[in-house]
Design an enzyme around this catalytic site. Structure first.
Site, PDB file in Angstrom:
ATOM      1  NE  ARG A 265      -3.570  -2.507   2.278  1.00  0.00           N
ATOM      2  CZ  ARG A 265      -4.591  -2.818   3.082  1.00  0.00           C
ATOM      3  NH1 ARG A 265      -4.929  -1.982   4.046  1.00  0.00           N
ATOM      4  NH2 ARG A 265      -5.256  -3.934   2.907  1.00  0.00           N
ATOM      5  NE  ARG A 280      -1.900   4.924   8.737  1.00  0.00           N
ATOM      6  CZ  ARG A 280      -3.167   4.581   8.501  1.00  0.00           C
ATOM      7  NH1 ARG A 280      -3.508   4.115   7.327  1.00  0.00           N
ATOM      8  NH2 ARG A 280      -4.078   4.716   9.443  1.00  0.00           N
ATOM      9  CD  GLU A 352      -9.395  -1.263   9.632  1.00  0.00           C
ATOM     10  OE1 GLU A 352      -9.677  -0.062   9.522  1.00  0.00           O
ATOM     11  OE2 GLU A 352      -9.294  -2.039   8.661  1.00  0.00           O
ATOM     12  CB  SER A 355     -11.693  -4.511   7.880  1.00  0.00           C
ATOM     13  OG  SER A 355     -12.731  -3.898   7.164  1.00  0.00           O
ATOM     14  NE  ARG A 392      -2.887  -1.107  10.982  1.00  0.00           N
ATOM     15  CZ  ARG A 392      -3.767  -0.229  10.535  1.00  0.00           C
ATOM     16  NH1 ARG A 392      -5.064  -0.396  10.797  1.00  0.00           N
ATOM     17  NH2 ARG A 392      -3.373   0.809   9.837  1.00  0.00           N
TER      18      ARG A 392
END
Length: 429
Positions: A265, A280, A352, A355, A392
């Site tokens: 990403r 991140r 988060e 998801s 994460r």
RNA sequence: GGAGGCGUCGCCUAGUCUGGUCUAUGGCGCCCGCCUGCUAAGCGGGUUUGGGGCUACAACCCCAUCGAGGGUUCAAAUCCCUCCGCCUCCGCCA
């Protein structure tokens, strides 16, 4: 892509859905008028084409034994018609493209239950466990970066040296932790009936487009130079395209896959956000659940996916909350999305970790995935859900289960995957 | 990377040289029916997908669809070009 019939028969529903996401609804009118001119163009083309075919047969028949004058007359007539056919066909294609473009720009219709509004308008559905009270325990929690350094598990300095910011090396127990988590996730998935998959993480544009990642989300996607290929941001992409252009036997549904892949990403819109540590990053590994099922079963399956995500987090003994994402934060493909947010002690908030999205038939229409049942063929529903996004999860485990001396308690369910270890101990001061 | 071969309606397959009667052949599988103590065999019929018209989203009619896109032609599965995929051989390589 939404159901064209809904657009045609009930455009107000689509307008309302756009409003709920906070989007303009002029695209609805654009799609409607494009549909109308498209159908008009089709009728025109087909009439001319039919006539051309009819004359063509006469010419073929006159070829043997017919008189030559008549054949010449027919040829002249049909020659002129051929030009018209070509023009009508071009007009039809153009109209169809416009219609397609307008339709592709409309996101999935958000569920009635999804809260209206944007990122901050989520609803908390439930809270599981409670954040550790470090004040009562009498010590200040370290953040995952510090813990990772002490354990010799995470090296972001060298990550930056070799690959740039938002990159990291998992080393020693850090690398073992990834393998343990992946195995634990895959085992859980397999026991639940999922088929394990290792998909390619480079895909053609069609796969990217079909899953809805080339719209406004395109900024976040890595494109390979001179290759017309993309690095996937999630294995949802190859797994959705897995059955593209296929007609599945309705009896084979649901098809449940658990895919392990790297995820890439750009994080284009997040400058300065979560810059510390590995929360991140530009690259991480993930185990993702992906399901093909019937539209009727989709909602129940969505709940099951959430259940499997919760089971995994429960096994890691994390405190988390489940939120119902607001319509404006759903992404293009989802009708409804639940996030599991784990408590991150160093940040003092829920963040988060997983998801799960119900994309109904939206992706299946774009990727042409149908099932054949008693009443013919119909698009299937696709759903996805994170089982374990490695960095994460590591962040949450290290910070949640840390002790005053910098050691980290290993959750019971994870211990077998780490050779029975109950404690991770600092190797550096 | 080099050379050659191939891609047809679930699977296999005919058709491509020699463009029109291809409304794409046949077999297998599958579905319906007949026959039949049961089963098998046999007999008859059906069986790509998408779109449009008309409508009850039925029936019916039409258009497209022979890997994808373009071209030639009155007319393309068939001729030409580009691309994609698969196979064989050679080279290189974890």
């Amino acid at each position: 892509m939404i159901d064209p019939r809904v657009l045609r028969d009930d455009p107000d529903r689509v307008r309302a859905a756009q409003a709920k996401r906070g989007l303009a609804d002029d695209v609805v009118d654009r799609a409607l008028s494009a549909d109308e001119s498209r159908r008009k163009a089709i009728v025109e083309f087909e009439a001319k084409r039919g006539e051309q075919k009819r004359l063509g047969k006469l010419i073929a028949a006159s070829g043997k034994g017919g008189d030559a004058d008549e054949k010449q007359a027919l040829l002249a007539q049909t020659k002129a018609l051929a030009v018209e056919v070509k023009a009508a066909e071009a007009a039809q294609n153009e109209a169809a493209e416009e219609w397609q473009a307008a339709l592709l720009a409309i996101p999935n219709l958000a569920a009635d239950e999804a809260p209206a509004g944007g990122e901050d308008n989520f609803a908390v559905l439930e809270t599981i466990g409670s954040p550790r009270d470090f004040a009562t325990e009498g010590f200040e929690p370290r953040d995952h970066l510090e813990l990772g350094r002490m354990l010799g598990a995470i090296d972001v300095e060298r990550g930056a040296k070799v690959s740039g910011s938002r990159f990291y090396f998992l080393v020693g127990i850090g690398a073992q932790l990834e393998r343990a988590l992946v195995n634990m996730a895959m085992d859980q998935a397999r026991e639940a009936g999922f088929t394990e998959v290792i998909p390619p993480s480079m895909v053609k544009p069609h796969a990217m487009e079909g899953t809805g990642f080339l719209g406004q989300a395109a900024d976040d996607v890595y494109r390979l130079e001179g290759q017309d290929m993309y690095l996937v941001g999630t294995s949802e992409v190859p797994m959705a395209a897995f059955h593209s252009d296929e007609i599945l036997d309705a009896g084979s549904l649901p098809l449940r896959y658990a895919a392990f892949s790297p995820c890439f990403r750009k994080e284009a819109g997040s400058h300065g956000k979560d810059t510390r540590g590995i929360f991140r990053v530009h690259w991480f590994d993930k185990v993702e659940m992906f399901v093909y099922t019937t539209p009727e079963e989709a909602e129940a399956e969505h709940q099951r996916l959430l259940g499997w995500e919760k089971q995994f987090l429960d096994n890691l003994e994390l405190a988390y909350q489940v939120i119902d994402t607001a319509a404006g934060d759903l992404g293009l493909s989802a009708k409804r999305k639940f996030d599991c947010e784990a408590w991150i002690p160093s940040q003092g908030k829920y963040r988060e970790l997983t998801s799960t999205s119900n994309c109904t038939e939206f992706q299946a229409r774009r990727l042409d995935i149908r099932s054949r049942g008693e009443s013919g063929t119909a698009p299937v529903a696709t759903l996805n859900g994170t089982l374990c996004a490695i960095p994460r999860t590591i962040v949450a485990i290290l910070e949640t289960h840390q002790q005053a001396d910098g050691s980290v308690r290993v959750p019971k369910a994870l211990q077998p995957y780490l050779g029975g270890r109950e404690l991770l101990e600092p190797t550096v001061g």
